[in-house]
Design a protein around this motif. Structure first.
Motif, PDB file in Angstrom:
ATOM      1  N   ASP A  98      -0.236  -1.071 -11.378  1.00  0.00           N
ATOM      2  CA  ASP A  98      -1.150  -0.571 -10.343  1.00  0.00           C
ATOM      3  C   ASP A  98      -2.253  -1.450 -10.040  1.00  0.00           C
ATOM      4  N   ALA A 124      -8.336   1.917  -8.665  1.00  0.00           N
ATOM      5  CA  ALA A 124      -6.805   1.684  -8.149  1.00  0.00           C
ATOM      6  C   ALA A 124      -6.072   1.771  -9.512  1.00  0.00           C
ATOM      7  N   ASP A 171      -2.504  -3.412  -6.452  1.00  0.00           N
ATOM      8  CA  ASP A 171      -3.848  -3.610  -5.575  1.00  0.00           C
ATOM      9  C   ASP A 171      -4.187  -4.974  -5.281  1.00  0.00           C
ATOM     10  N   ILE A 199       2.157   2.079  -3.374  1.00  0.00           N
ATOM     11  CA  ILE A 199       0.812   2.663  -4.453  1.00  0.00           C
ATOM     12  C   ILE A 199       0.882   4.227  -4.029  1.00  0.00           C
ATOM     13  N   ARG A 234       3.368   5.945  -5.687  1.00  0.00           N
ATOM     14  CA  ARG A 234       3.040   6.248  -7.050  1.00  0.00           C
ATOM     15  C   ARG A 234       1.995   7.390  -7.163  1.00  0.00           C
ATOM     16  N   ARG A 235       1.232   7.597  -6.314  1.00  0.00           N
ATOM     17  CA  ARG A 235       0.177   8.594  -6.525  1.00  0.00           C
ATOM     18  C   ARG A 235       0.949   9.867  -6.229  1.00  0.00           C
ATOM     19  N   ARG A 282       0.825  -1.186  -0.094  1.00  0.00           N
ATOM     20  CA  ARG A 282      -0.036   0.219  -0.012  1.00  0.00           C
ATOM     21  C   ARG A 282       0.974   1.238   0.126  1.00  0.00           C
TER      22      ARG A 282
END
Length: 306
Positions: free
Chosen positions: A223, A246, A227, A202, A205-206, A199
Motif C-alpha cells: 500500500d 495510506a 502511494d 489503491i 484495495r480499500r 490511485r
C-alpha cells in the motif's frame, strides 16, 4: 519477590499520569526495574546525571516545542552511541514531529499503542522477548502479543530478502542490476506511469477491505509503495503521518514498516525545506525503478494490479 539484581533498568518520562502508568506496566511486563518516572520537563537534567540505564521510555501527548525536540535529539544520539535504547510513544498529531528527529534503529516510535504493542516494543528494545503474559491476559493481550510477534518476524524475514536485492550499501555487496525489460509500447508505459491508474488500484484495495475486512489482506508495504509511486509521479511530498494513513494499518505497525523499509533502502527521508520539524518519505530511485518495471510489465500483460 522479584530479584532485581540482573534486571534491566528503565527511565520513564511522560506528560500525563496515564502515560507514565502505562509505561510502568510495559516495563513490568518485560521484567524491568523502573529507576525513575518523571515529567518530560525533567528528562534532560535526569539523563545528564544518570550513570547508566538500559532503556528510556517516553510518553508524550502534547507538543512541548523545543523541549521535546531536544529530548528526541538526545535519545537519538544516545542510541547512535550505543548508550541505551528508547521507546517513544506519541499521539497521531505528533507523528511527523517525532519521526523527523528519530533516525536510529535503537529508538522505537509508537503511535497510540495498546498495552500489548507497548509491551512488545519495550521487550524488543531490551532484547528480552519473554514477557509477563499473565499481566496482559485479561484483555486478550496474549493472542494479540503473539500476532504482533509474528508480524515482527514476517517484517524481518521479508526485509532480509529484500536487502540483498535492493540495498546499495555497502558498495562491495551491491548486486548487478537485473536485465532490462523488453521495450514496452507507449500505451503500456503511459498506463503504468499514470498516477490516476495507481490511485484507482489503491481505491480497489480499500473496496476489498469493505467486503472482507482489512486484516485478511493487510499488506502495508505494498500500500505504501503504491502511494509513494503515485505521489512521485504527481510530484507531491508525503509526510510520515500521511504514509501511515495510506498503509491502512494501525499507526504503530505502519511506523515499524516505514522504518525498516527505509533501513532496507526502499524508502528515503527528505527534510521539509519549510519545516525543520518534519520529514517527507520518498521512494529511492532503485525502488521507483522496480515499481515502474513491475507496473509496466503488468500493463503489458493486461493484468489488473490490486
Amino acid at each position: 519477590m522479584a530479584d532485581w539484581d540482573d534486571s534491566p533498568t528503565v527511565l520513564i518520562f511522560g506528560d500525563s499520569d496515564a502515560g507514565i502508568a502505562a509505561a510502568r506496566r510495559s516495563a513490568a511486563n518485560a521484567g524491568a526495574r523502573v529507576a525513575a518516572a518523571m515529567p518530560i520537563a525533567a528528562a534532560i537534567d535526569r539523563l545528564n546525571i544518570q550513570v547508566t540505564t538500559d532503556l528510556v521510555v517516553v510518553d508524550v501527548s502534547t507538543d512541548h516545542g523545543d523541549m521535546l525536540d531536544r529530548l528526541l535529539d538526545r535519545l537519538d544520539a544516545e542510541a547512535e552511541m550505543g548508550n541505551h535504547a528508547s521507546v517513544v510513544t506519541v499521539t497521531p498529531a505528533l507523528i511527523d514531529i517525532a519521526a523527523a528527529r528519530i533516525r536510529q534503529p535503537g529508538v522505537a516510535l509508537l503511535a497510540t499503542p495498546d498495552a500489548t504493542e507497548r509491551a512488545l516494543a519495550v521487550a524488543e528494545m531490551l532484547g528480552r522477548p519473554r514477557l509477563g503474559l499473565h499481566d496482559i491476559k485479561s484483555d486478550g493481550g496474549q493472542a494479540r502479543l503473539q500476532k504482533l510477534s509474528e508480524e515482527v518476524g514476517r517484517i524481518a524475514r521479508t526485509l532480509a530478502r529484500l536487502s540483498d536485492e535492493v540495498q546499495p550499501a555497502p558498495a562491495m555487496r551491491e548486486r548487478a542490476s537485473p536485465p532490462p525489460l523488453p521495450p514496452a509500447d507507449a500505451a503500456a508505459m503511459t498506463e503504468a506511469s499514470d498516477a490516476s491508474t495507481i490511485r484507482a488500484m489503491i481505491r480497489a484495495r480499500r473496496l476489498r477491505d469493505q467486503y472482507f475486512g482489512n486484516e485478511l489482506f493487510a499488506d502495508p508495504a505494498w500500500d505504501m509503495l503504491l502511494d509513494l509511486t503515485a505521489s512521485r509521479i504527481e510530484q507531491r511530498p508525503v509526510a510520515v503521518s500521511s504514509l501511515c494513513i495510506a498503509s491502512a494499518v494501525p499507526a504503530t505497525t505502519a511506523l515499524r514498516w516505514i522504518k525498516q523499509l527505509t533501513d532496507t533502502g526502499l524508502f528515503k527521508r527528505i527534510a521539509d525545506p519549510l519545516d525543520g520539524r518534519r520529514v517527507f518519505i520518498e521512494l529511492t530511485d532503485r525502488a521507483a525503478q522496480g515499481m515502474r518495471g513491475y507496473l509496466t510489465a503488468a500493463a503489458r500483460l493486461g493484468t489488473v494490479v490490486v
